[in-house]
Write a protein that holds these residues in place. Structure first.
Motif, mmCIF file in Angstrom:
data_model
loop_
_atom_site.group_PDB
_atom_site.id
_atom_site.type_symbol
_atom_site.label_atom_id
_atom_site.label_comp_id
_atom_site.label_asym_id
_atom_site.label_seq_id
_atom_site.Cartn_x
_atom_site.Cartn_y
_atom_site.Cartn_z
ATOM 1 N N PRO A 71 -27.466 -137.034 29.582
ATOM 2 C CA PRO A 71 -28.158 -138.249 29.139
ATOM 3 C C PRO A 71 -28.634 -138.105 27.690
ATOM 4 C CG PRO A 71 -28.838 -137.687 31.355
ATOM 5 C CD PRO A 71 -27.989 -136.541 30.874
ATOM 6 N N GLY A 72 -28.321 -139.107 26.867
ATOM 7 C CA GLY A 72 -28.691 -139.071 25.463
ATOM 8 C C GLY A 72 -27.621 -138.516 24.548
ATOM 9 N N ALA A 73 -26.568 -137.912 25.102
ATOM 10 C CA ALA A 73 -25.507 -137.335 24.276
ATOM 11 C C ALA A 73 -24.763 -138.439 23.531
ATOM 12 C CB ALA A 73 -24.525 -136.546 25.139
ATOM 13 N N PRO A 74 -24.551 -138.276 22.201
ATOM 14 C CA PRO A 74 -23.807 -139.289 21.433
ATOM 15 C C PRO A 74 -22.341 -139.296 21.835
ATOM 16 C CG PRO A 74 -24.257 -137.370 20.078
ATOM 17 C CD PRO A 74 -25.012 -137.160 21.368
ATOM 18 N N LEU A 75 -21.736 -140.481 21.781
ATOM 19 C CA LEU A 75 -20.334 -140.650 22.144
ATOM 20 C C LEU A 75 -19.596 -141.226 20.943
ATOM 21 C CD1 LEU A 75 -21.011 -142.223 25.651
ATOM 22 C CD2 LEU A 75 -20.209 -139.887 25.219
ATOM 23 N N VAL A 76 -18.856 -140.363 20.266
ATOM 24 C CA VAL A 76 -18.143 -140.744 19.045
ATOM 25 C C VAL A 76 -16.660 -140.867 19.357
ATOM 26 C CG1 VAL A 76 -17.650 -140.131 16.657
ATOM 27 C CG2 VAL A 76 -19.866 -139.512 17.681
ATOM 28 N N GLU A 77 -16.093 -142.052 19.076
ATOM 29 C CA GLU A 77 -14.698 -142.317 19.434
ATOM 30 C C GLU A 77 -13.740 -141.262 18.902
ATOM 31 O OE1 GLU A 77 -13.339 -146.143 18.289
ATOM 32 O OE2 GLU A 77 -14.911 -147.228 19.380
ATOM 33 N N THR A 78 -13.883 -140.913 17.616
ATOM 34 C CA THR A 78 -12.931 -139.978 17.012
ATOM 35 C C THR A 78 -12.999 -138.605 17.663
ATOM 36 O OG1 THR A 78 -14.600 -139.531 15.296
ATOM 37 C CG2 THR A 78 -12.878 -141.144 14.787
ATOM 38 N N ILE A 79 -14.203 -138.153 17.958
ATOM 39 C CA ILE A 79 -14.380 -136.837 18.581
ATOM 40 C C ILE A 79 -13.819 -136.838 19.999
ATOM 41 C CG2 ILE A 79 -16.074 -135.154 19.389
ATOM 42 C CD1 ILE A 79 -17.832 -135.965 17.018
ATOM 43 N N LEU A 80 -14.128 -137.881 20.761
ATOM 44 C CA LEU A 80 -13.640 -137.967 22.141
ATOM 45 C C LEU A 80 -12.120 -138.087 22.167
ATOM 46 C CD1 LEU A 80 -16.312 -140.370 23.682
ATOM 47 C CD2 LEU A 80 -15.969 -137.969 24.289
ATOM 48 N N ALA A 81 -11.566 -138.901 21.257
ATOM 49 C CA ALA A 81 -10.115 -139.088 21.224
ATOM 50 C C ALA A 81 -9.404 -137.774 20.935
ATOM 51 C CB ALA A 81 -9.754 -140.137 20.176
ATOM 52 N N LYS A 82 -9.939 -137.003 19.996
ATOM 53 C CA LYS A 82 -9.326 -135.725 19.657
ATOM 54 C C LYS A 82 -9.405 -134.763 20.836
ATOM 55 C CE LYS A 82 -9.476 -132.007 16.207
ATOM 56 N NZ LYS A 82 -10.138 -131.509 14.966
ATOM 57 N N ARG A 83 -10.556 -134.720 21.489
ATOM 58 C CA ARG A 83 -10.726 -133.796 22.617
ATOM 59 C C ARG A 83 -9.856 -134.194 23.806
ATOM 60 N NH1 ARG A 83 -14.659 -133.565 26.474
ATOM 61 N NH2 ARG A 83 -16.107 -134.940 25.388
ATOM 62 N N LEU A 84 -9.683 -135.491 24.014
ATOM 63 C CA LEU A 84 -8.886 -135.962 25.145
ATOM 64 C C LEU A 84 -7.398 -136.028 24.819
ATOM 65 C CD1 LEU A 84 -11.170 -138.861 26.447
ATOM 66 C CD2 LEU A 84 -10.991 -136.539 27.339
ATOM 67 N N GLY A 85 -7.063 -135.851 23.542
ATOM 68 C CA GLY A 85 -5.665 -135.867 23.141
ATOM 69 C C GLY A 85 -5.027 -137.229 23.204
ATOM 70 N N MET A 86 -5.758 -138.260 22.760
ATOM 71 C CA MET A 86 -5.225 -139.620 22.773
ATOM 72 C C MET A 86 -5.774 -140.390 21.582
ATOM 73 S SD MET A 86 -7.440 -141.229 25.956
ATOM 74 C CE MET A 86 -6.590 -140.190 27.155
ATOM 75 N N SER A 87 -5.294 -141.614 21.411
ATOM 76 C CA SER A 87 -5.741 -142.430 20.286
ATOM 77 C C SER A 87 -7.138 -143.001 20.568
ATOM 78 C CB SER A 87 -4.763 -143.584 20.041
ATOM 79 O OG SER A 87 -4.819 -144.521 21.110
ATOM 80 N N ARG A 88 -7.715 -143.621 19.542
ATOM 81 C CA ARG A 88 -9.071 -144.150 19.686
ATOM 82 C C ARG A 88 -9.117 -145.407 20.550
ATOM 83 N NH1 ARG A 88 -11.612 -144.624 13.770
ATOM 84 N NH2 ARG A 88 -13.263 -145.584 15.023
ATOM 85 N N THR A 89 -8.015 -146.161 20.609
ATOM 86 C CA THR A 89 -8.042 -147.438 21.336
ATOM 87 C C THR A 89 -8.382 -147.287 22.816
ATOM 88 O OG1 THR A 89 -6.476 -148.448 19.790
ATOM 89 C CG2 THR A 89 -6.715 -149.484 21.956
ATOM 90 N N PRO A 90 -7.709 -146.409 23.578
ATOM 91 C CA PRO A 90 -8.092 -146.262 24.993
ATOM 92 C C PRO A 90 -9.501 -145.690 25.166
ATOM 93 C CG PRO A 90 -6.458 -144.608 24.380
ATOM 94 C CD PRO A 90 -6.517 -145.592 23.263
ATOM 95 N N VAL A 91 -9.920 -144.848 24.232
ATOM 96 C CA VAL A 91 -11.282 -144.317 24.300
ATOM 97 C C VAL A 91 -12.287 -145.434 24.085
ATOM 98 C CG1 VAL A 91 -12.964 -142.800 23.177
ATOM 99 C CG2 VAL A 91 -10.637 -141.987 23.610
ATOM 100 N N ARG A 92 -12.011 -146.308 23.116
ATOM 101 C CA ARG A 92 -12.895 -147.443 22.861
ATOM 102 C C ARG A 92 -12.969 -148.343 24.097
ATOM 103 N NH1 ARG A 92 -10.225 -149.746 19.012
ATOM 104 N NH2 ARG A 92 -11.089 -148.352 17.431
ATOM 105 N N ASP A 93 -11.813 -148.602 24.721
ATOM 106 C CA ASP A 93 -11.786 -149.437 25.927
ATOM 107 C C ASP A 93 -12.596 -148.786 27.044
ATOM 108 O OD1 ASP A 93 -10.165 -151.200 24.595
ATOM 109 O OD2 ASP A 93 -8.290 -150.480 25.498
ATOM 110 N N ALA A 94 -12.456 -147.465 27.183
ATOM 111 C CA ALA A 94 -13.184 -146.741 28.226
ATOM 112 C C ALA A 94 -14.685 -146.811 27.991
ATOM 113 C CB ALA A 94 -12.721 -145.286 28.275
#
Length: 211
Positions: free
Chosen positions: A30-53
């Protein structure tokens, strides 16, 4: 196809499930920041599906906006107790529906879920939560009310993501197993009033322990 009409293995669905799982298992606190670029890189996908998620998780109430972007939503103790109050009522409705409409297969699923709980040899809190969650999902499914099951799943997700669990309190695991067994018996006997009463008492005890 998933519940929203998209492919179950679509990038957006994969991102949603993976981020949701990390919120629930405590990887993302709880409280952890969620940055699209960081999540996309870690998940190995583009930013669009991460943004949708992230948009979908915000709708679910697991993610919130703040001045710097998005973060895992924090909930106050009062909000958690409010969730329990609602869940007590809805869980009783699900149990009533299960007693009225369960099939033989539903009963088998409930018995199997409870058997796995009863056979758990250790006191690992994560395993206890997962097995308990599987039992309640089987209960919701046995009620054959998709809308009610979806509401309960969403409510429960706000509680399951916290590391503490009432199932770790002394004697509660054995007590919860006995309550589940009594609930299965009421459902097997097709006694909706007794099933609803047991389910409400079961969740009320969890709420009081959380207090």
């Amino acid at each position: 196809m998933d519940a929203e009409g998209g492919r179950a293995d679509s990038p957006g669905r994969v991102a949603y499930v993976r981020i949701s799982d990390e919120i629930h298992d405590g990887t993302l606190r709880p409280g952890a920041p969620l940055v699209e670029t960081i999540l996309a890189k870690r998940l190995g996908m583009s930013r669009t599906p991460v943004r949708d998620a992230l948009n979908r998780l915000e709708q679910d109430g697991l993610v919130e906006r703040y001045d710097r972007g998005l973060r895992v939503r924090r909930r106050s103790p009062e909000e958690i107790l409010e969730i329990y109050e609602i869940r007590v009522v809805l869980e009783a409705m699900a149990a009533r529906g299960a007693a009225e409409r369960r099939t033989a297969l539903d009963l088998v699923r409930l018995e199997q879920a409870q058997r796995r709980m009863g056979e758990l040899a250790d006191d690992d809190p994560v395993e206890r939560v997962q097995l308990n969650r599987a039992f309640h999902r089987a209960l919701w499914r046995a009620g054959h009310n998709t809308t009610l099951a979806d509401m309960l799943a969403r409510l429960s997700s706000h509680i399951y993501r916290y590391s503490s669990t009432t199932l770790q309190q002394e004697g509660r695991w054995d007590e919860a197993n006995r309550e589940h067994e009594a609930l299965i018996e009421a459902i097997r006997d097709r006694d909706p009033d007794r099933a609803a009463e047991i389910a409400a008492a079961h969740l009320s005890t969890a709420r009081d322990l959380r207090l």
